[in-house]
Each structure stands twice: as C-alpha cells, then as structure tokens.
Design a protein around this motif. Structure first.
Motif, PDB file in Angstrom:
ATOM      1  N   PHE A  17       0.838  -1.204   0.000  1.00  0.00           N
ATOM      2  CA  PHE A  17       0.000   0.000   0.000  1.00  0.00           C
ATOM      3  C   PHE A  17       0.871   1.251   0.000  1.00  0.00           C
ATOM      4  N   LEU A  18       1.904   1.266   0.838  1.00  0.00           N
ATOM      5  CA  LEU A  18       2.753   2.450   0.961  1.00  0.00           C
ATOM      6  C   LEU A  18       3.624   2.653  -0.269  1.00  0.00           C
ATOM      7  N   VAL A  19       4.048   1.585  -0.899  1.00  0.00           N
ATOM      8  CA  VAL A  19       4.816   1.702  -2.139  1.00  0.00           C
ATOM      9  C   VAL A  19       3.976   2.373  -3.233  1.00  0.00           C
ATOM     10  N   GLY A  20       2.660   2.258  -3.135  1.00  0.00           N
ATOM     11  CA  GLY A  20       1.776   2.855  -4.129  1.00  0.00           C
ATOM     12  C   GLY A  20       1.525   4.339  -3.943  1.00  0.00           C
ATOM     13  N   VAL A  21       2.001   4.938  -2.844  1.00  0.00           N
ATOM     14  CA  VAL A  21       1.681   6.344  -2.560  1.00  0.00           C
ATOM     15  C   VAL A  21       2.061   7.291  -3.701  1.00  0.00           C
ATOM     16  N   PRO A  22       3.259   7.200  -4.287  1.00  0.00           N
ATOM     17  CA  PRO A  22       3.561   8.123  -5.396  1.00  0.00           C
ATOM     18  C   PRO A  22       2.576   8.010  -6.558  1.00  0.00           C
ATOM     19  N   ALA A  23       2.109   6.797  -6.827  1.00  0.00           N
ATOM     20  CA  ALA A  23       1.136   6.614  -7.909  1.00  0.00           C
ATOM     21  C   ALA A  23      -0.210   7.233  -7.548  1.00  0.00           C
ATOM     22  N   TYR A  24      -0.646   7.068  -6.281  1.00  0.00           N
ATOM     23  CA  TYR A  24      -1.917   7.696  -5.872  1.00  0.00           C
ATOM     24  C   TYR A  24      -1.832   9.216  -6.050  1.00  0.00           C
ATOM     25  N   ARG A  25      -0.708   9.778  -5.622  1.00  0.00           N
ATOM     26  CA  ARG A  25      -0.551  11.231  -5.697  1.00  0.00           C
ATOM     27  C   ARG A  25      -0.575  11.697  -7.153  1.00  0.00           C
ATOM     28  N   ALA A  26       0.084  10.959  -8.030  1.00  0.00           N
ATOM     29  CA  ALA A  26       0.124  11.336  -9.438  1.00  0.00           C
ATOM     30  C   ALA A  26      -1.264  11.274 -10.061  1.00  0.00           C
ATOM     31  N   LEU A  27      -2.042  10.261  -9.694  1.00  0.00           N
ATOM     32  CA  LEU A  27      -3.406  10.140 -10.227  1.00  0.00           C
ATOM     33  C   LEU A  27      -4.282  11.289  -9.731  1.00  0.00           C
ATOM     34  N   ARG A  28      -4.110  11.661  -8.470  1.00  0.00           N
ATOM     35  CA  ARG A  28      -4.904  12.775  -7.937  1.00  0.00           C
ATOM     36  C   ARG A  28      -4.608  14.058  -8.707  1.00  0.00           C
ATOM     37  N   THR A  29      -3.331  14.287  -8.984  1.00  0.00           N
ATOM     38  CA  THR A  29      -2.931  15.490  -9.715  1.00  0.00           C
ATOM     39  C   THR A  29      -3.449  15.458 -11.152  1.00  0.00           C
ATOM     40  N   ALA A  30      -3.409  14.285 -11.762  1.00  0.00           N
ATOM     41  CA  ALA A  30      -3.810  14.163 -13.170  1.00  0.00           C
ATOM     42  C   ALA A  30      -5.316  14.290 -13.359  1.00  0.00           C
ATOM     43  N   PHE A  31      -6.086  13.899 -12.324  1.00  0.00           N
ATOM     44  CA  PHE A  31      -7.545  13.899 -12.460  1.00  0.00           C
ATOM     45  C   PHE A  31      -8.180  14.634 -11.269  1.00  0.00           C
ATOM     46  N   PRO A  32      -7.977  15.938 -11.190  1.00  0.00           N
ATOM     47  CA  PRO A  32      -8.432  16.696 -10.013  1.00  0.00           C
ATOM     48  C   PRO A  32      -9.944  16.788  -9.883  1.00  0.00           C
ATOM     49  N   ASP A  33     -10.672  16.595 -10.971  1.00  0.00           N
ATOM     50  CA  ASP A  33     -12.127  16.744 -10.934  1.00  0.00           C
ATOM     51  C   ASP A  33     -12.866  15.426 -10.770  1.00  0.00           C
ATOM     52  N   HIS A  34     -12.137  14.323 -10.660  1.00  0.00           N
ATOM     53  CA  HIS A  34     -12.760  13.013 -10.477  1.00  0.00           C
ATOM     54  C   HIS A  34     -12.926  12.692  -8.992  1.00  0.00           C
ATOM     55  N   GLU A  35     -13.916  11.867  -8.695  1.00  0.00           N
ATOM     56  CA  GLU A  35     -13.939  11.224  -7.388  1.00  0.00           C
ATOM     57  C   GLU A  35     -12.917  10.098  -7.425  1.00  0.00           C
ATOM     58  N   PHE A  36     -11.972  10.140  -6.520  1.00  0.00           N
ATOM     59  CA  PHE A  36     -10.914   9.140  -6.443  1.00  0.00           C
ATOM     60  C   PHE A  36     -11.337   8.099  -5.408  1.00  0.00           C
ATOM     61  N   ARG A  37     -11.628   6.892  -5.871  1.00  0.00           N
ATOM     62  CA  ARG A  37     -12.017   5.803  -4.970  1.00  0.00           C
ATOM     63  C   ARG A  37     -10.960   4.708  -5.031  1.00  0.00           C
ATOM     64  N   LEU A  38     -10.429   4.343  -3.878  1.00  0.00           N
ATOM     65  CA  LEU A  38      -9.388   3.327  -3.789  1.00  0.00           C
ATOM     66  C   LEU A  38      -9.969   2.048  -3.217  1.00  0.00           C
ATOM     67  N   ALA A  39      -9.849   0.966  -3.966  1.00  0.00           N
ATOM     68  CA  ALA A  39     -10.248  -0.352  -3.483  1.00  0.00           C
ATOM     69  C   ALA A  39      -9.056  -0.967  -2.763  1.00  0.00           C
ATOM     70  N   THR A  40      -9.169  -1.099  -1.439  1.00  0.00           N
ATOM     71  CA  THR A  40      -8.044  -1.613  -0.660  1.00  0.00           C
ATOM     72  C   THR A  40      -8.568  -2.401   0.534  1.00  0.00           C
ATOM     73  N   THR A  41      -7.655  -3.012   1.267  1.00  0.00           N
ATOM     74  CA  THR A  41      -8.041  -3.909   2.345  1.00  0.00           C
ATOM     75  C   THR A  41      -8.407  -3.147   3.617  1.00  0.00           C
ATOM     76  N   ARG A  42      -9.166  -3.823   4.459  1.00  0.00           N
ATOM     77  CA  ARG A  42      -9.558  -3.230   5.736  1.00  0.00           C
ATOM     78  C   ARG A  42      -8.331  -2.955   6.616  1.00  0.00           C
ATOM     79  N   ALA A  43      -7.288  -3.772   6.487  1.00  0.00           N
ATOM     80  CA  ALA A  43      -6.105  -3.626   7.331  1.00  0.00           C
ATOM     81  C   ALA A  43      -5.410  -2.281   7.127  1.00  0.00           C
ATOM     82  N   VAL A  44      -5.382  -1.798   5.892  1.00  0.00           N
ATOM     83  CA  VAL A  44      -4.659  -0.539   5.622  1.00  0.00           C
ATOM     84  C   VAL A  44      -5.595   0.646   5.426  1.00  0.00           C
ATOM     85  N   ALA A  45      -6.895   0.419   5.372  1.00  0.00           N
ATOM     86  CA  ALA A  45      -7.850   1.494   5.102  1.00  0.00           C
ATOM     87  C   ALA A  45      -7.710   2.690   6.047  1.00  0.00           C
TER      88      ALA A  45
END
Length: 315
Positions: A17-45
């Motif tokens: 999950f933490l290794v993915g942080v740079p990718a999450y940030r890049a997606l947020r920047t690229a799509f500022p007007d979208h609702e960003f929904r992350l499908a992830t596990t309860r352990a890291v939510a």
C-alpha cells in the motif's frame, strides 16, 4: 452534475500500500475533478486519509473481491498486480479507460508489458505504468500525514522482528542483542509485531534485558503503529511494512535485506536511512517466500546493525 469516477485497485498489504503512494498522488494530480475511490483492504484502510486526495474507499479482499461501484468508472487503474485476475475484474466494470499492465506482448491493452524481474524499485514500477499513459509521477513522493493520536511511546527505538516469510526474518536472538545495546545506552525501546509475533517479541525483550512494558506486539492498530513510528527516534526491522512507514515519516531507519535487495524495496536514498545487504554465493535462487532464513540476511551481524544505527542517531 455527478463527478466522474476514478476507480483504483490496490488490495494488498501494508508495505505494498505504501509503495503505491507516489502513484496515488500522481493520479490525484492528473484527475483533479474526479472522485478518487481506492479499493483496498480493511487492514490498511485507516491510513488512506493520511495520503491525502483519496475521496472514498471500496472494501476489498483481493484482486477480484472488491465492492463494485454504483456507477460506471470513467477511469479504472490496476495498481494491484500483473493480472489477469485483477485486470479482468476491472474490465467487468466497463470503464471508459483502463490503465493496466499487459502480461505479455500478445495481450490486449495499451499499457506496458509486465516485467517479472523488474530491475528498479517497486515504486517506479507503478509510476512507469502511469507514465505510459502520459501521467507525470514522482517516485520519491512517499510522505504521509501524521495520525492525530499521540504515540504510545515518544521518541522510542522501534524494533520490528517480524516479516511475512521466514526467509525475511532475522534471528530473534540477534534482535535481542541489538535491543540490549540500545537499552544500555538509555534509549526507550519497544518491540512491535502482530499478535502472532507476541511470543517472539516477549523473548526479545527478556533476552535483551528490557522491561516487559517494552512489548507492544499485538497491542497496536495500524494507526497507532503509524503514530509510534512517526514519532520514533529509530526503526530497526527487516524488509516489511514498518520500514515503509519509517520512509513515509522520514524517521531514521536501519533495514535488513535478504533475499530481495534494497534496490527493489528499500527506502529512498536519504542519509537517515541505512539498508543492510550482503551479497552471497548462492547454491539456489533467492526466495522471498522461503521457509528458512535467506543467506544474505543471515550474513548480517549484530555489529553491522549497531554500527548502522550509530551512523544515523546518537547512541
């Protein structure tokens, strides 16, 4: 007008999950007007709000077991793995665009071909996927916001002896020897881990001459662990989730590697992070899911760890 949906899948463990942080940030920047929904596990939510920019969470238990969105995604992104299971599950959502790796040159899709023997850091693998679709990324953008709760111990040296597989677990008696050195120097030391690792943590504390209160294994949830590491003096651990939390909070760390080298999963190149790795002659290939300690990890000594710790903090 309803926001378009950016649906991103990454339903794996803490380190992943933490290794993915740079990718999450890049997606947020690229799509500022979208609702960003992350499908992830309860352990890291609980850590998702600390990333920033992720609007909602879809509960997930694996590559195809996730809460299906109530509307068609505009963009679906497979940050989970190579497929085909995860990619097929996202394709069923019928997104307008799918960003995903391809298994091989003959597979359908616009993304890059998955490389099993990826030569660079895993953070860069997922950034490379986004780069292929014209999205700018920064693989070093790993920081998290600190949790609002106070740490169970302030300014502690955190020892985390556990790892998912035995090949990545340094011997408990060596962790105990390291803990003894830290304790003699007067530093507060705590030993973390899961509930299943509590017995190992107890043994490290006893053999390291620490008080029983030093064991917090099995007593912390993921936010409490994050707070502990965010306010720690030093983290000593193997190639596992707490190492990535130390990177996220710029907490000094000594991370012990083997069988996988630090170029794949290590911390960013910062003077306060030390990666220990011993190249060894092998009679068989390295196995990150092996049932016995890897020779490269076994070659790391107590003196190596104490020396490395002294190089990043005042002992």
């Amino acid at each position: 007008m309803e926001q378009p949906l950016l649906f991103v899948l990454r339903a794996i463990g803490l380190g992943d999950f933490l290794v993915g942080v740079p990718a999450y940030r890049a997606l947020r920047t690229a799509f500022p007007d979208h609702e960003f929904r992350l499908a992830t596990t309860r352990a890291v939510a609980p850590l998702v709000p600390l990333v920033g920019g992720i609007d909602s969470i879809a509960a997930a238990r694996g590559p195809s077991l996730f809460a299906v969105p109530e509307r068609r995604p505009d963009i679906a992104v497979n940050l989970h793995g190579r497929g085909p299971q995860s990619t097929a599950a996202l394709m069923k959502l019928d997104p307008h665009q799918l960003m995903s790796f391809r298994i091989d040159d003959n597979a359908d899709g616009d993304g890059p071909v998955w490389m099993e023997d990826w030569p660079r850091h895993e953070r860069e693998r997922w950034c490379q996927l986004l780069n292929e679709f014209g999205i700018a990324t920064d693989p070093t953008d790993v920081a998290l916001a600190k949790p609002s709760l106070d740490p169970v111990v302030e300014n502690a040296i955190v020892i985390h002896p556990g790892a998912a597989y035995a090949s990545r677990r340094w011997p408990p008696e060596r962790f105990a020897a390291v803990a003894r050195e830290f304790g003699k120097a007067g530093h507060p030391v705590v030993v973390t881990g899961s509930a299943r690792e509590a017995a190992v943590a107890d043994a490290i504390v006893v053999n390291g001459g620490l008080s029983t209160g030093a064991v917090v294994a099995g007593k912390l949830d993921v936010l409490e662990l994050a707070s502990l590491i965010a306010h720690a003096k030093l983290v000593v651990c193997g190639d596992t989730g707490p190492a990535h939390l130390a990177s996220a909070y710029s907490t000094p760390s000594v991370v012990l590697f083997g069988p996988t080298p630090p170029r794949r999963w290590g911390p960013p190149d910062r003077p306060w992070h030390v990666s220990l790795w011993r190249a060894v002659d092998r009679t068989r290939p390295a196995n990150p899911r092996g049932h016995t300690i890897d020779p490269a990890l076994a070659a790391i000594t107590v003196a190596d760890v104490v020396t490395a710790a002294r190089s990043v903090i005042d002992l």
